[in-house]
Scaffold this motif. Structure first.
Motif, PDB file in Angstrom:
ATOM      1  N   ASP A  98       0.838  -1.202   0.000  1.00 46.61           N
ATOM      2  CA  ASP A  98       0.000   0.000   0.000  1.00 46.61           C
ATOM      3  C   ASP A  98       0.872   1.251   0.000  1.00 46.61           C
ATOM      4  O   ASP A  98       2.102   1.180  -0.029  1.00 46.61           O
ATOM      5  CB  ASP A  98      -0.979  -0.008   1.186  1.00 46.61           C
ATOM      6  N   ARG A  99       0.226   2.397   0.041  1.00 44.19           N
ATOM      7  CA  ARG A  99       0.962   3.660  -0.083  1.00 44.19           C
ATOM      8  C   ARG A  99       1.904   3.918   1.088  1.00 44.19           C
ATOM      9  O   ARG A  99       2.783   4.776   1.007  1.00 44.19           O
ATOM     10  CB  ARG A  99      -0.037   4.826  -0.196  1.00 44.19           C
ATOM     11  N   PHE A 100       1.709   3.188   2.204  1.00 43.03           N
ATOM     12  CA  PHE A 100       2.547   3.384   3.378  1.00 43.03           C
ATOM     13  C   PHE A 100       3.673   2.356   3.469  1.00 43.03           C
ATOM     14  O   PHE A 100       4.418   2.335   4.442  1.00 43.03           O
ATOM     15  CB  PHE A 100       1.697   3.306   4.652  1.00 43.03           C
ATOM     16  N   GLY A 101       3.742   1.473   2.472  1.00 39.24           N
ATOM     17  CA  GLY A 101       4.793   0.466   2.468  1.00 39.24           C
ATOM     18  C   GLY A 101       4.427  -0.829   3.156  1.00 39.24           C
ATOM     19  O   GLY A 101       5.259  -1.728   3.267  1.00 39.24           O
ATOM     20  N   ASN A 102       3.166  -0.948   3.632  1.00 40.47           N
ATOM     21  CA  ASN A 102       2.716  -2.190   4.266  1.00 40.47           C
ATOM     22  C   ASN A 102       2.404  -3.233   3.199  1.00 40.47           C
ATOM     23  O   ASN A 102       1.768  -2.918   2.181  1.00 40.47           O
ATOM     24  CB  ASN A 102       1.469  -1.932   5.109  1.00 40.47           C
ATOM     25  N   VAL A 103       2.835  -4.463   3.437  1.00 46.58           N
ATOM     26  CA  VAL A 103       2.613  -5.550   2.482  1.00 46.58           C
ATOM     27  C   VAL A 103       1.415  -6.380   2.923  1.00 46.58           C
ATOM     28  O   VAL A 103       1.305  -6.764   4.092  1.00 46.58           O
ATOM     29  CB  VAL A 103       3.858  -6.447   2.364  1.00 46.58           C
ATOM     30  N   HIS A 104       0.485  -6.624   1.998  1.00 51.45           N
ATOM     31  CA  HIS A 104      -0.698  -7.428   2.280  1.00 51.45           C
ATOM     32  C   HIS A 104      -0.794  -8.549   1.255  1.00 51.45           C
ATOM     33  O   HIS A 104      -0.469  -8.354   0.074  1.00 51.45           O
ATOM     34  CB  HIS A 104      -1.974  -6.580   2.212  1.00 51.45           C
ATOM     35  N   LYS A 105      -1.264  -9.707   1.693  1.00 53.19           N
ATOM     36  CA  LYS A 105      -1.508 -10.821   0.786  1.00 53.19           C
ATOM     37  C   LYS A 105      -3.006 -10.893   0.522  1.00 53.19           C
ATOM     38  O   LYS A 105      -3.788 -11.164   1.433  1.00 53.19           O
ATOM     39  CB  LYS A 105      -1.010 -12.130   1.390  1.00 53.19           C
ATOM     40  N   ILE A 106      -3.405 -10.623  -0.718  1.00 51.95           N
ATOM     41  CA  ILE A 106      -4.826 -10.575  -1.055  1.00 51.95           C
ATOM     42  C   ILE A 106      -5.086 -11.324  -2.361  1.00 51.95           C
ATOM     43  O   ILE A 106      -4.163 -11.656  -3.101  1.00 51.95           O
ATOM     44  CB  ILE A 106      -5.321  -9.122  -1.200  1.00 51.95           C
ATOM     45  N   GLY A 107      -6.347 -11.578  -2.635  1.00 53.38           N
ATOM     46  CA  GLY A 107      -6.722 -12.204  -3.894  1.00 53.38           C
ATOM     47  C   GLY A 107      -6.856 -11.176  -5.001  1.00 53.38           C
ATOM     48  O   GLY A 107      -7.342 -10.069  -4.773  1.00 53.38           O
ATOM     49  N   GLN A 108      -6.427 -11.528  -6.203  1.00 55.54           N
ATOM     50  CA  GLN A 108      -6.539 -10.631  -7.363  1.00 55.54           C
ATOM     51  C   GLN A 108      -6.984 -11.425  -8.588  1.00 55.54           C
ATOM     52  O   GLN A 108      -6.564 -12.565  -8.791  1.00 55.54           O
ATOM     53  CB  GLN A 108      -5.209  -9.951  -7.658  1.00 55.54           C
ATOM     54  N   LEU A 109      -7.839 -10.792  -9.396  1.00 55.46           N
ATOM     55  CA  LEU A 109      -8.267 -11.402 -10.654  1.00 55.46           C
ATOM     56  C   LEU A 109      -7.371 -10.999 -11.814  1.00 55.46           C
ATOM     57  O   LEU A 109      -7.249 -11.743 -12.788  1.00 55.46           O
ATOM     58  CB  LEU A 109      -9.711 -10.994 -10.970  1.00 55.46           C
ATOM     59  N   GLY A 110      -6.755  -9.821 -11.698  1.00 53.39           N
ATOM     60  CA  GLY A 110      -5.920  -9.349 -12.798  1.00 53.39           C
ATOM     61  C   GLY A 110      -6.724  -8.577 -13.821  1.00 53.39           C
ATOM     62  O   GLY A 110      -6.633  -8.844 -15.025  1.00 53.39           O
ATOM     63  N   LEU A 111      -7.532  -7.633 -13.340  1.00 47.61           N
ATOM     64  CA  LEU A 111      -8.263  -6.753 -14.239  1.00 47.61           C
ATOM     65  C   LEU A 111      -8.366  -5.377 -13.594  1.00 47.61           C
ATOM     66  O   LEU A 111      -8.198  -5.219 -12.394  1.00 47.61           O
ATOM     67  CB  LEU A 111      -9.660  -7.310 -14.564  1.00 47.61           C
ATOM     68  N   SER A 112      -8.613  -4.360 -14.417  1.00 51.09           N
ATOM     69  CA  SER A 112      -8.738  -2.996 -13.905  1.00 51.09           C
ATOM     70  C   SER A 112     -10.074  -2.410 -14.339  1.00 51.09           C
ATOM     71  O   SER A 112     -10.702  -2.873 -15.293  1.00 51.09           O
ATOM     72  CB  SER A 112      -7.590  -2.116 -14.401  1.00 51.09           C
ATOM     73  N   ARG A 113     -10.495  -1.392 -13.621  1.00 55.55           N
ATOM     74  CA  ARG A 113     -11.804  -0.800 -13.854  1.00 55.55           C
ATOM     75  C   ARG A 113     -11.769   0.258 -14.941  1.00 55.55           C
ATOM     76  O   ARG A 113     -10.708   0.790 -15.286  1.00 55.55           O
ATOM     77  CB  ARG A 113     -12.310  -0.172 -12.557  1.00 55.55           C
ATOM     78  N   SER A 114     -12.944   0.593 -15.404  1.00 53.45           N
ATOM     79  CA  SER A 114     -13.085   1.662 -16.383  1.00 53.45           C
ATOM     80  C   SER A 114     -13.130   3.002 -15.671  1.00 53.45           C
ATOM     81  O   SER A 114     -13.816   3.151 -14.652  1.00 53.45           O
ATOM     82  CB  SER A 114     -14.375   1.475 -17.188  1.00 53.45           C
ATOM     83  N   ALA A 115     -12.373   3.974 -16.177  1.00 50.12           N
ATOM     84  CA  ALA A 115     -12.349   5.312 -15.576  1.00 50.12           C
ATOM     85  C   ALA A 115     -13.034   6.342 -16.451  1.00 50.12           C
ATOM     86  O   ALA A 115     -12.881   7.548 -16.249  1.00 50.12           O
ATOM     87  CB  ALA A 115     -10.900   5.726 -15.310  1.00 50.12           C
ATOM     88  N   SER A 116     -13.814   5.902 -17.423  1.00 50.27           N
ATOM     89  CA  SER A 116     -14.520   6.841 -18.297  1.00 50.27           C
ATOM     90  C   SER A 116     -15.599   7.570 -17.503  1.00 50.27           C
ATOM     91  O   SER A 116     -16.098   7.077 -16.483  1.00 50.27           O
ATOM     92  CB  SER A 116     -15.144   6.098 -19.478  1.00 50.27           C
ATOM     93  N   GLY A 117     -15.976   8.766 -17.988  1.00 52.26           N
ATOM     94  CA  GLY A 117     -16.922   9.613 -17.272  1.00 52.26           C
ATOM     95  C   GLY A 117     -18.228   8.930 -16.920  1.00 52.26           C
ATOM     96  O   GLY A 117     -18.766   9.128 -15.828  1.00 52.26           O
ATOM     97  N   GLY A 118     -18.741   8.111 -17.801  1.00 50.58           N
ATOM     98  CA  GLY A 118     -20.018   7.466 -17.547  1.00 50.58           C
ATOM     99  C   GLY A 118     -19.954   6.373 -16.499  1.00 50.58           C
ATOM    100  O   GLY A 118     -20.994   5.938 -16.000  1.00 50.58           O
ATOM    101  N   ASP A 119     -18.736   5.921 -16.167  1.00 48.20           N
ATOM    102  CA  ASP A 119     -18.592   4.828 -15.202  1.00 48.20           C
ATOM    103  C   ASP A 119     -18.166   5.298 -13.815  1.00 48.20           C
ATOM    104  O   ASP A 119     -17.985   4.484 -12.914  1.00 48.20           O
ATOM    105  CB  ASP A 119     -17.567   3.811 -15.719  1.00 48.20           C
ATOM    106  N   VAL A 120     -17.981   6.599 -13.623  1.00 51.06           N
ATOM    107  CA  VAL A 120     -17.581   7.155 -12.328  1.00 51.06           C
ATOM    108  C   VAL A 120     -18.589   8.228 -11.918  1.00 51.06           C
ATOM    109  O   VAL A 120     -18.902   9.121 -12.699  1.00 51.06           O
ATOM    110  CB  VAL A 120     -16.170   7.777 -12.378  1.00 51.06           C
ATOM    111  N   LYS A 121     -19.104   8.127 -10.704  1.00 52.03           N
ATOM    112  CA  LYS A 121     -20.065   9.120 -10.221  1.00 52.03           C
ATOM    113  C   LYS A 121     -19.948   9.262  -8.713  1.00 52.03           C
ATOM    114  O   LYS A 121     -19.406   8.390  -8.020  1.00 52.03           O
ATOM    115  CB  LYS A 121     -21.482   8.713 -10.602  1.00 52.03           C
TER     116      LYS A 121
END
Length: 381
Positions: free
Chosen positions: A222-245
């Motif tokens: 994370d931004r503070f340098g702490n390491v976490h073990k988490i699950g990930q799918l390997g995809l990112s979200r859409s940042a287009s205007g219609g998808d953020v509110k």
């Protein structure tokens, strides 16, 4: 010596950790004890002292009913002391009670019926849950919540999402039957489901497709340098205007959202504990006061709102921990009262004493274990 070296850095930034930690802990402890206090007063129990912290009193005053409100020297918890209590743990002083008049004895905690005693004990954890709901609701009402739709924008090559058949443009609708209304919902479930196969329903080209995906366990920093073990799918979200509110809620809607947020923390806590027993999760994530102090200091750099949000999360955790059926904790007292209701009479003093000794040993072992975890965690930074 290498393991202890990071404590030097921790000590050098004591104020940066300590002040936010005490701020968060004081809020949580105060409302926990206030729950006990208010219900005790409602049930007619005379309260001798309401303390934030343990040990020698630093400052205090008496209210018109004779309760001593005080702040004590060791700021790691707090207590409410009732008439007839021998100590801060509400152990009955039989000698003191025996010397009381009948009128005074009626005002003791132990003179109340089992349902009243159970209500007084349960009120502390319940107050923690209510505090969390109110904090979350306040944040949602005043600041709203930024929501990004769970639409897939990019897929990492070789990741779990690619193996499951995800495509760019897919909109995630549900995971294992739980509705997904934002990418944050998706992240929360996936991060807590490493190595578990999830049934994910997505909207694609006007239709719906169900995919089976198994999040891969990854180490993230994370931004503070702490390491976490988490699950990930390997995809990112859409940042287009219609998808953020930005969603804003009325007070009733915010309270409902706050309750859902609180329940999510409870649910995920039980999932994590279950994962420890099944071997899916590691005990490395268990932290004690040092870790909480560190996180408090880090979160404080993000602003007051983030720190208050942390107080809500910690409030849920403390409320839930206190409900565990371990003698010494509120849940242990409730367990004894359950047996009292079933048997029609309290457990013997010897049985309760043995239970409290076992509970004390369990709590001390947990404290030692989490503190050691904290030291190991600091050594890795």
């Amino acid at each position: 010596m290498d393991v202890l070296a990071p404590l030097g850095h921790f000590g050098s930034s004591t104020l940066g950790y300590l002040i936010p930690f005490l701020f968060v802990l004081t809020i949580v402890v105060f409302f926990h004890e206030l729950g006990h206090f208010l219900v005790a007063r409602w049930c007619g129990v005379r309260v001798k002292a309401f303390s934030i912290g343990f040990g020698p009193e630093l400052i205090g005053f008496n209210d018109r009913r004779g309760t001593r409100w005080k702040i004590s020297a060791i700021p790691l918890g707090g207590y409410v002391k009732f008439l007839g209590d021998e100590d801060a743990a509400s152990t009955p002083s039989r000698a003191t009670i025996d010397r009381m008049s009948e009128e005074d004895r009626k005002d003791t905690f132990f003179a109340k019926n089992v349902w009243q005693r159970a209500a007084i004990v349960a009120a502390g954890p319940i107050a923690n849950f209510i505090l969390a709901i109110v904090i979350f609701a306040g944040i949602f009402t005043v600041y709203g919540r930024e929501v990004t739709s769970a639409r897939v924008d990019q897929i990492v090559s070789g990741g779990a999402a690619e193996a499951a058949g995800f495509k760019v443009g897919d909109l995630v609708l549900s995971i294992d039957g739980s509705p997904i209304s934002s990418f944050n919902d998706l992240q929360r479930i996936v991060s807590a489901s490493a190595d578990e196969t999830l049934s994910i329903r997505v909207e694609r080209d006007g239709g719906e497709v169900t995919l089976q995906a198994t999040p891969q366990r990854r180490e993230v920093t994370d931004r503070f340098g702490n390491v976490h073990k988490i699950g990930q799918l390997g995809l990112s979200r859409s940042a287009s205007g219609g998808d953020v509110k930005l969603e804003r809620f009325s007070p009733p809607e915010a309270i409902w959202q706050g309750a859902k947020e609180t329940w999510f923390i409870v649910e995920r806590t039980f999932d994590y504990i279950g994962g420890i027993f099944t071997g899916r999760e590691s005990t490395e994530e268990l932290g004690g006061p040092i870790r909480v102090a560190q996180v408090s200091g880090q979160v404080a750099t993000l602003g007051v709102v983030a720190l208050i949000n942390l107080a809500a999360i910690l409030s849920v955790s403390i409320g839930l921990l206190n409900l565990f059926p371990v003698p010494m904790l509120d849940g242990g007292h409730l367990l004894f009262y359950f047996f009292e209701i079933v048997r029609g009479r309290p457990l013997s003093e010897r049985a309760q004493d043995i239970g409290f000794r076992i509970g004390l040993a369990a709590v001390l072992m947990l404290m030692i274990f989490t503190t050691w975890n904290d030291i190991i965690h600091l050594s890795s930074l």
